[in-house]
Design a protein around this motif. Structure first.
Motif, PDB file in Angstrom:
ATOM      1  N   LYS A   3      25.669  25.229  54.373  1.00  0.00           N
ATOM      2  CA  LYS A   3      26.758  25.082  55.348  1.00  0.00           C
ATOM      3  C   LYS A   3      27.494  26.400  55.614  1.00  0.00           C
ATOM      4  CE  LYS A   3      28.374  21.327  53.189  1.00  0.00           C
ATOM      5  NZ  LYS A   3      27.279  20.973  52.293  1.00  0.00           N
ATOM      6  N   TRP A   4      27.236  27.408  54.808  1.00  0.00           N
ATOM      7  CA  TRP A   4      27.850  28.719  55.043  1.00  0.00           C
ATOM      8  C   TRP A   4      27.016  29.578  55.990  1.00  0.00           C
ATOM      9  CZ3 TRP A   4      32.653  30.207  53.801  1.00  0.00           C
ATOM     10  CH2 TRP A   4      33.350  29.417  52.895  1.00  0.00           C
ATOM     11  N   ALA A   5      25.813  29.167  56.315  1.00  0.00           N
ATOM     12  CA  ALA A   5      24.916  29.986  57.139  1.00  0.00           C
ATOM     13  C   ALA A   5      25.516  30.306  58.505  1.00  0.00           C
ATOM     14  CB  ALA A   5      23.567  29.290  57.300  1.00  0.00           C
ATOM     15  N   SER A   6      26.309  29.407  59.058  1.00  0.00           N
ATOM     16  CA  SER A   6      26.886  29.635  60.385  1.00  0.00           C
ATOM     17  C   SER A   6      28.271  30.289  60.323  1.00  0.00           C
ATOM     18  CB  SER A   6      26.982  28.304  61.143  1.00  0.00           C
ATOM     19  OG  SER A   6      27.818  27.402  60.440  1.00  0.00           O
ATOM     20  N   GLN A   7      28.705  30.639  59.131  1.00  0.00           N
ATOM     21  CA  GLN A   7      30.012  31.272  58.959  1.00  0.00           C
ATOM     22  C   GLN A   7      29.907  32.787  59.126  1.00  0.00           C
ATOM     23  OE1 GLN A   7      33.068  29.647  58.033  1.00  0.00           O
ATOM     24  NE2 GLN A   7      31.975  27.739  58.427  1.00  0.00           N
ATOM     25  N   GLU A   8      30.999  33.410  59.537  1.00  0.00           N
ATOM     26  CA  GLU A   8      31.035  34.872  59.636  1.00  0.00           C
ATOM     27  C   GLU A   8      31.193  35.509  58.263  1.00  0.00           C
ATOM     28  OE1 GLU A   8      33.869  36.343  62.469  1.00  0.00           O
ATOM     29  OE2 GLU A   8      33.148  35.000  64.043  1.00  0.00           O
ATOM     30  N   VAL A   9      31.640  34.715  57.298  1.00  0.00           N
ATOM     31  CA  VAL A   9      31.862  35.216  55.943  1.00  0.00           C
ATOM     32  C   VAL A   9      30.969  34.459  54.967  1.00  0.00           C
ATOM     33  CG1 VAL A   9      34.252  35.889  56.380  1.00  0.00           C
ATOM     34  CG2 VAL A   9      33.758  33.615  55.483  1.00  0.00           C
ATOM     35  N   ARG A  10      30.827  35.015  53.769  1.00  0.00           N
ATOM     36  CA  ARG A  10      30.089  34.366  52.677  1.00  0.00           C
ATOM     37  C   ARG A  10      30.930  34.540  51.435  1.00  0.00           C
ATOM     38  NH1 ARG A  10      25.443  31.053  51.920  1.00  0.00           N
ATOM     39  NH2 ARG A  10      24.730  31.877  53.899  1.00  0.00           N
ATOM     40  N   VAL A  11      31.370  33.442  50.843  1.00  0.00           N
ATOM     41  CA  VAL A  11      32.313  33.463  49.732  1.00  0.00           C
ATOM     42  C   VAL A  11      31.607  33.164  48.416  1.00  0.00           C
ATOM     43  CG1 VAL A  11      34.403  32.388  48.797  1.00  0.00           C
ATOM     44  CG2 VAL A  11      34.167  32.715  51.256  1.00  0.00           C
ATOM     45  N   GLU A  12      32.011  33.878  47.362  1.00  0.00           N
ATOM     46  CA  GLU A  12      31.613  33.575  45.994  1.00  0.00           C
ATOM     47  C   GLU A  12      32.874  33.573  45.140  1.00  0.00           C
ATOM     48  OE1 GLU A  12      28.491  35.908  44.283  1.00  0.00           O
ATOM     49  OE2 GLU A  12      27.226  35.740  46.069  1.00  0.00           O
ATOM     50  N   CYS A  13      32.849  32.841  44.041  1.00  0.00           N
ATOM     51  CA  CYS A  13      33.988  32.770  43.127  1.00  0.00           C
ATOM     52  C   CYS A  13      33.544  33.276  41.758  1.00  0.00           C
ATOM     53  CB  CYS A  13      34.489  31.331  43.049  1.00  0.00           C
ATOM     54  SG  CYS A  13      36.019  31.156  42.120  1.00  0.00           S
ATOM     55  N   TRP A  14      34.189  34.327  41.285  1.00  0.00           N
ATOM     56  CA  TRP A  14      33.880  34.919  39.987  1.00  0.00           C
ATOM     57  C   TRP A  14      35.102  34.738  39.090  1.00  0.00           C
ATOM     58  CZ3 TRP A  14      30.946  40.194  40.570  1.00  0.00           C
ATOM     59  CH2 TRP A  14      29.879  40.027  41.471  1.00  0.00           C
ATOM     60  N   ILE A  15      34.851  34.263  37.864  1.00  0.00           N
ATOM     61  CA  ILE A  15      35.945  34.012  36.934  1.00  0.00           C
ATOM     62  C   ILE A  15      35.683  34.768  35.626  1.00  0.00           C
ATOM     63  CG2 ILE A  15      34.958  31.890  35.965  1.00  0.00           C
ATOM     64  CD1 ILE A  15      37.970  30.804  36.308  1.00  0.00           C
ATOM     65  N   GLU A  16      36.737  35.213  34.992  1.00  0.00           N
ATOM     66  CA  GLU A  16      36.607  36.066  33.815  1.00  0.00           C
ATOM     67  C   GLU A  16      35.945  35.358  32.635  1.00  0.00           C
ATOM     68  OE1 GLU A  16      39.463  38.473  30.672  1.00  0.00           O
ATOM     69  OE2 GLU A  16      40.274  37.991  32.637  1.00  0.00           O
ATOM     70  N   LYS A  17      36.184  34.060  32.444  1.00  0.00           N
ATOM     71  CA  LYS A  17      35.811  33.397  31.189  1.00  0.00           C
ATOM     72  C   LYS A  17      34.913  32.185  31.398  1.00  0.00           C
ATOM     73  CE  LYS A  17      40.310  34.386  29.263  1.00  0.00           C
ATOM     74  NZ  LYS A  17      41.528  33.791  28.753  1.00  0.00           N
ATOM     75  N   ASP A  18      33.936  32.032  30.506  1.00  0.00           N
ATOM     76  CA  ASP A  18      33.087  30.842  30.480  1.00  0.00           C
ATOM     77  C   ASP A  18      33.901  29.568  30.313  1.00  0.00           C
ATOM     78  OD1 ASP A  18      30.621  32.052  30.773  1.00  0.00           O
ATOM     79  OD2 ASP A  18      30.151  32.048  28.640  1.00  0.00           O
ATOM     80  N   ALA A  19      34.954  29.639  29.535  1.00  0.00           N
ATOM     81  CA  ALA A  19      35.743  28.449  29.208  1.00  0.00           C
ATOM     82  C   ALA A  19      36.331  27.780  30.447  1.00  0.00           C
ATOM     83  CB  ALA A  19      36.864  28.810  28.236  1.00  0.00           C
ATOM     84  N   LEU A  20      36.429  28.515  31.550  1.00  0.00           N
ATOM     85  CA  LEU A  20      37.039  27.957  32.762  1.00  0.00           C
ATOM     86  C   LEU A  20      36.025  27.535  33.822  1.00  0.00           C
ATOM     87  CD1 LEU A  20      40.115  30.334  33.012  1.00  0.00           C
ATOM     88  CD2 LEU A  20      40.078  27.932  32.352  1.00  0.00           C
ATOM     89  N   LEU A  21      34.745  27.645  33.512  1.00  0.00           N
ATOM     90  CA  LEU A  21      33.734  27.229  34.490  1.00  0.00           C
ATOM     91  C   LEU A  21      33.904  25.758  34.876  1.00  0.00           C
ATOM     92  CD1 LEU A  21      30.526  29.091  33.298  1.00  0.00           C
ATOM     93  CD2 LEU A  21      31.802  29.460  35.421  1.00  0.00           C
ATOM     94  N   GLY A  22      34.205  24.908  33.907  1.00  0.00           N
ATOM     95  CA  GLY A  22      34.406  23.495  34.201  1.00  0.00           C
ATOM     96  C   GLY A  22      35.600  23.243  35.104  1.00  0.00           C
TER      97      GLY A  22
END
Length: 179
Positions: A3-22
């Motif tokens: 669903k991002w293919a038609s967007q002008e942007v491409r977003v990713e989310c990076w977090i410092e710690k494994d403990a917060l992945l959930g």
């Protein structure tokens, strides 16, 4: 369906710690935003792989944006700078890194419990001049607050009309497969 293919942007989310992945998995999955744990300073090989992915997005005409979440401590703040610098090295251009949390305004607004900043951190002296000797952990924020920060950022960035159109197309395809 991407669903991002038609967007002008491409977003990713990076977090410092494994403990917060959930904590971030639900909101990221809901918005089809890839996410991963940097595990502190991101490894060179992981930044290189991200650089390849980001170059593909740029080649496809999209502007990449990294949402970065980390602790408010000497290293946690520096990690955002580090991610941007090393990604630029592998991509060959500056990439927008949006530090979503933990920022000073969030520390004052949500009032998470403080910890002493690590005096052994090489960035300690500069940090203390600006913020004092206390630091704050990202995981001290309520999980809902972290998820809401991500959702609001995605809502600001995403072209909702294009998203709704891609979602409708996905639903139509799902109905056809079901039939």
């Amino acid at each position: 369906r991407d669903k991002w293919a038609s967007q002008e942007v491409r977003v990713e989310c990076w977090i410092e710690k494994d403990a917060l992945l959930g904590v971030i998995a639900g909101v990221c999955d809901e918005n089809d935003v890839p996410y991963f744990s940097c595990r502190g300073y991101t490894s060179q090989s992981e930044v290189w792989r991200a650089g390849l992915r980001i170059k593909r997005h740029i080649h496809n005409g999209q502007t990449p944006i990294i949402l970065h979440l980390g602790d408010h401590d000497p290293s946690g703040l520096d990690m955002t700078r580090d991610v941007g610098g090393r990604l630029a090295l592998f991509v060959g251009d500056e990439i927008e890194i949006n530090r979503l949390a933990l920022n000073w305004d969030q520390v004052t607004n949500y009032n998470p419990p403080p910890n002493p900043a690590k005096t052994t951190d090489s960035r300690f002296a500069d940090y203390v001049q600006v913020y004092g000797e206390e630091s704050w952990e990202l995981d001290a924020l309520e999980p809902r607050v972290i998820a809401d920060l991500i959702q609001r950022a995605v809502n600001r960035i995403r072209d909702q009309g294009a998203w709704d159109q891609a979602l409708a197309q996905e639903n139509q395809e799902r109905a056809q497969l079901s039939a």
